[in-house]
Design an enzyme around this catalytic site. Structure first.
Site, PDB file in Angstrom:
ATOM      1  N   GLY A  12      15.957  33.783  43.767  1.00  0.00           N
ATOM      2  CA  GLY A  12      15.032  33.152  44.706  1.00  0.00           C
ATOM      3  C   GLY A  12      15.230  33.673  46.123  1.00  0.00           C
ATOM      4  N   SER A 100      19.316  22.571  47.445  1.00  0.00           N
ATOM      5  CA  SER A 100      17.937  22.192  47.115  1.00  0.00           C
ATOM      6  C   SER A 100      17.538  20.949  47.900  1.00  0.00           C
ATOM      7  CB  SER A 100      17.808  21.883  45.619  1.00  0.00           C
ATOM      8  OG  SER A 100      18.104  23.021  44.862  1.00  0.00           O
ATOM      9  N   MET A 126      21.822  23.794  55.957  1.00  0.00           N
ATOM     10  CA  MET A 126      23.186  24.316  56.023  1.00  0.00           C
ATOM     11  C   MET A 126      23.521  24.932  57.376  1.00  0.00           C
ATOM     12  SD  MET A 126      24.601  24.280  52.832  1.00  0.00           S
ATOM     13  CE  MET A 126      24.006  23.660  51.274  1.00  0.00           C
ATOM     14  N   HIS A 155       6.867  25.326  57.900  1.00  0.00           N
ATOM     15  CA  HIS A 155       7.544  26.223  56.948  1.00  0.00           C
ATOM     16  C   HIS A 155       6.546  27.192  56.331  1.00  0.00           C
ATOM     17  CE1 HIS A 155      10.999  23.431  57.016  1.00  0.00           C
ATOM     18  NE2 HIS A 155      11.695  24.460  56.554  1.00  0.00           N
ATOM     19  N   LYS A 159       6.722  27.017  50.304  1.00  0.00           N
ATOM     20  CA  LYS A 159       7.613  25.841  50.193  1.00  0.00           C
ATOM     21  C   LYS A 159       6.945  24.747  49.366  1.00  0.00           C
ATOM     22  CE  LYS A 159      10.576  22.753  52.843  1.00  0.00           C
ATOM     23  NZ  LYS A 159      11.711  22.939  51.936  1.00  0.00           N
TER      24      LYS A 159
HETATM   25  P1  NAD Z   1      12.609  30.000  45.377  1.00  0.00           P
HETATM   26  O1  NAD Z   1      11.501  29.426  44.562  1.00  0.00           O
HETATM   27  O2  NAD Z   1      12.390  31.294  46.084  1.00  0.00           O
HETATM   28  O3  NAD Z   1      13.933  30.170  44.468  1.00  0.00           O
HETATM   29  C1  NAD Z   1      14.321  29.298  43.435  1.00  0.00           C
HETATM   30  C2  NAD Z   1      15.011  30.130  42.367  1.00  0.00           C
HETATM   31  O4  NAD Z   1      15.566  29.237  41.398  1.00  0.00           O
HETATM   32  C3  NAD Z   1      14.022  31.059  41.610  1.00  0.00           C
HETATM   33  O5  NAD Z   1      14.587  32.340  41.455  1.00  0.00           O
HETATM   34  C4  NAD Z   1      13.858  30.364  40.257  1.00  0.00           C
HETATM   35  O6  NAD Z   1      13.543  31.263  39.210  1.00  0.00           O
HETATM   36  C5  NAD Z   1      15.241  29.735  40.098  1.00  0.00           C
HETATM   37  N1  NAD Z   1      15.266  28.621  39.139  1.00  0.00           N
HETATM   38  C6  NAD Z   1      14.301  27.703  38.875  1.00  0.00           C
HETATM   39  N2  NAD Z   1      14.700  26.849  37.912  1.00  0.00           N
HETATM   40  C7  NAD Z   1      15.951  27.223  37.559  1.00  0.00           C
HETATM   41  C8  NAD Z   1      16.902  26.715  36.637  1.00  0.00           C
HETATM   42  N3  NAD Z   1      16.629  25.649  35.875  1.00  0.00           N
HETATM   43  N4  NAD Z   1      18.107  27.337  36.532  1.00  0.00           N
HETATM   44  C9  NAD Z   1      18.403  28.418  37.281  1.00  0.00           C
HETATM   45  N5  NAD Z   1      17.521  28.956  38.194  1.00  0.00           N
HETATM   46  C10 NAD Z   1      16.321  28.352  38.330  1.00  0.00           C
HETATM   47  O7  NAD Z   1      12.985  28.847  46.433  1.00  0.00           O
HETATM   48  P2  NAD Z   1      13.814  28.991  47.796  1.00  0.00           P
HETATM   49  O8  NAD Z   1      12.884  29.225  48.938  1.00  0.00           O
HETATM   50  O9  NAD Z   1      14.964  29.914  47.587  1.00  0.00           O
HETATM   51  O10 NAD Z   1      14.342  27.489  47.974  1.00  0.00           O
HETATM   52  C11 NAD Z   1      15.134  26.871  46.974  1.00  0.00           C
HETATM   53  C12 NAD Z   1      15.529  25.467  47.412  1.00  0.00           C
HETATM   54  O11 NAD Z   1      16.392  25.541  48.564  1.00  0.00           O
HETATM   55  C13 NAD Z   1      14.332  24.609  47.859  1.00  0.00           C
HETATM   56  O12 NAD Z   1      14.544  23.279  47.438  1.00  0.00           O
HETATM   57  C14 NAD Z   1      14.390  24.711  49.377  1.00  0.00           C
HETATM   58  O13 NAD Z   1      13.767  23.629  50.034  1.00  0.00           O
HETATM   59  C15 NAD Z   1      15.881  24.718  49.597  1.00  0.00           C
HETATM   60  N6  NAD Z   1      16.344  25.251  50.890  1.00  0.00           N
HETATM   61  C16 NAD Z   1      17.433  24.658  51.428  1.00  0.00           C
HETATM   62  C17 NAD Z   1      17.993  25.143  52.597  1.00  0.00           C
HETATM   63  C18 NAD Z   1      19.257  24.508  53.119  1.00  0.00           C
HETATM   64  O14 NAD Z   1      19.753  24.939  54.165  1.00  0.00           O
HETATM   65  N7  NAD Z   1      19.811  23.527  52.419  1.00  0.00           N
HETATM   66  C19 NAD Z   1      17.412  26.242  53.243  1.00  0.00           C
HETATM   67  C20 NAD Z   1      16.298  26.842  52.664  1.00  0.00           C
HETATM   68  C21 NAD Z   1      15.771  26.343  51.472  1.00  0.00           C
END
Ligand code: NAD
Length: 268
Positions: A12, A100, A126, A155, A159
């Site tokens: 991701g 997440s 984070m 965003h 998202k």
């Molecule tokens: P994304 O959709 O680009 O990536 C998600 C990844 O997870 C994909 O590669 C997908 O194939 C994989 N995935 C889905 N289901 C899965 C499973 N059951 N097992 C293993 N892998 C699986 O999303 P993103 O932009 O990378 O964001 C991911 C999460 O992180 C979101 O909830 C987002 O809001 C959050 N986020 C948090 C922060 C933070 O600082 N905490 C910062 C940015 C994003």
């Protein structure tokens, strides 16, 4: 000694940034990488897939296999997949960093329950900057009695959850500082003849577009003036580096639920 990390959601947007942050961190190394069943990334080497270097663990769809030789698991898959993966994380028994966002109250409870067995960090944002902003917002809300509190977040157009986890954390901080209950006072949309703004409302509005990594502004509107506290993320690297810092911090900690204020030493 370097901490061995398994990245779940490796292919991701955040997964790739975390792979690069691990690659560039002398105190961490990638010991496993997992993505969903059917992902194009399965079978590829993590660092090559992320475009940050050569080699790295082979990406698998098997969490137990991916986490086998890891000290810590980092999950950035999204609320639903993280929630569905919790039984596997319990089985793996490794410290868990959850990035997440968008969890329901019931899903959060399940994470809390898991933290009775293993150490867990649950952090909707984070970055150091956001966590400092949370402190400033709470303090400002306490000082600016009677000011109207409104929040706008922006965003990228991919998202999935809204408002962002960070926006909700900021709204919670503002509500706490102002002595208000967020659930009773949050207003997420305004349309039509809605009447005058109620004094205790906390407005939370969402914009989506382009490739914005994450902007948040909390407004405190008074008569004749306003204060705005803004955080802008320039890239996802700030979150990725925070996630790796959190993983290194969590290795070897006792079971329990932690957040980024614990990691960054911001607890008063
Ligand atoms: P994304 O959709 O680009 O990536 C998600 C990844 O997870 C994909 O590669 C997908 O194939 C994989 N995935 C889905 N289901 C899965 C499973 N059951 N097992 C293993 N892998 C699986 O999303 P993103 O932009 O990378 O964001 C991911 C999460 O992180 C979101 O909830 C987002 O809001 C959050 N986020 C948090 C922060 C933070 O600082 N905490 C910062 C940015 C994003």
């Amino acid at each position: 000694m370097s901490v061995k990390i398994c990245i779940i959601g490796a292919a991701g947007r955040m997964g790739k940034n975390i792979a690069a942050a691990v690659f560039n961190n002398d105190n961490a190394e990638a010991a496993g990488a997992v993505d969903r069943k059917g992902s194009d990334a399965l079978g590829q080497n993590l660092y090559e897939m992320a475009g940050c270097g050569k080699g790295g663990p082979v990406i698998t769809d098997d969490i137990l296999k991916g986490a086998e030789s890891a000290d810590v698991i980092i999950d950035f898959t999204g609320a639903e997949p993280t929630y569905n993966n919790l039984p596997m994380y319990e089985k793996a028994g490794k410290p868990l960093v959850i990035g997440s966002t968008g969890f329901s109250a019931e899903q959060k409870k399940a994470i809390e329950k898991l933290s009775e067995k293993i150490p867990v960090i649950l952090a909707p944002n984070m970055s150091l900057g956001v966590n400092v902003a949370l402190e400033l917002i709470e303090e400002a809300a306490g000082l600016l009695k009677g000011y109207d509190i409104e929040l706008v977040e922006t965003h990228h157009n991919k998202k999935k959850d809204a408002p962002s986890g960070t926006a909700m954390a900021m709204a919670e901080a503002a509500a706490k500082g102002a002595g208000l209950n967020l659930e009773e006072n949050a207003v997420y949309a305004r349309h039509g003849i809605i009447g005058e703004r109620k004094p205790n409302e906390i407005g939370i509005q969402t914009l989506r577009g382009g490739d914005v990594a994450g902007d948040h502004t909390v407004f405190f509107f008074g008569n004749g003036e306003r204060i705005e506290i803004t955080h802008r993320a320039h890239s996802r690297q700030t979150f990725a580096q925070g996630a790796v810092t959190a993983a290194i911090w969590l290795a070897g900690k006792p079971k329990g639920l932690y957040n980024m204020k614990d990691v960054l030493g911001l607890k008063k």
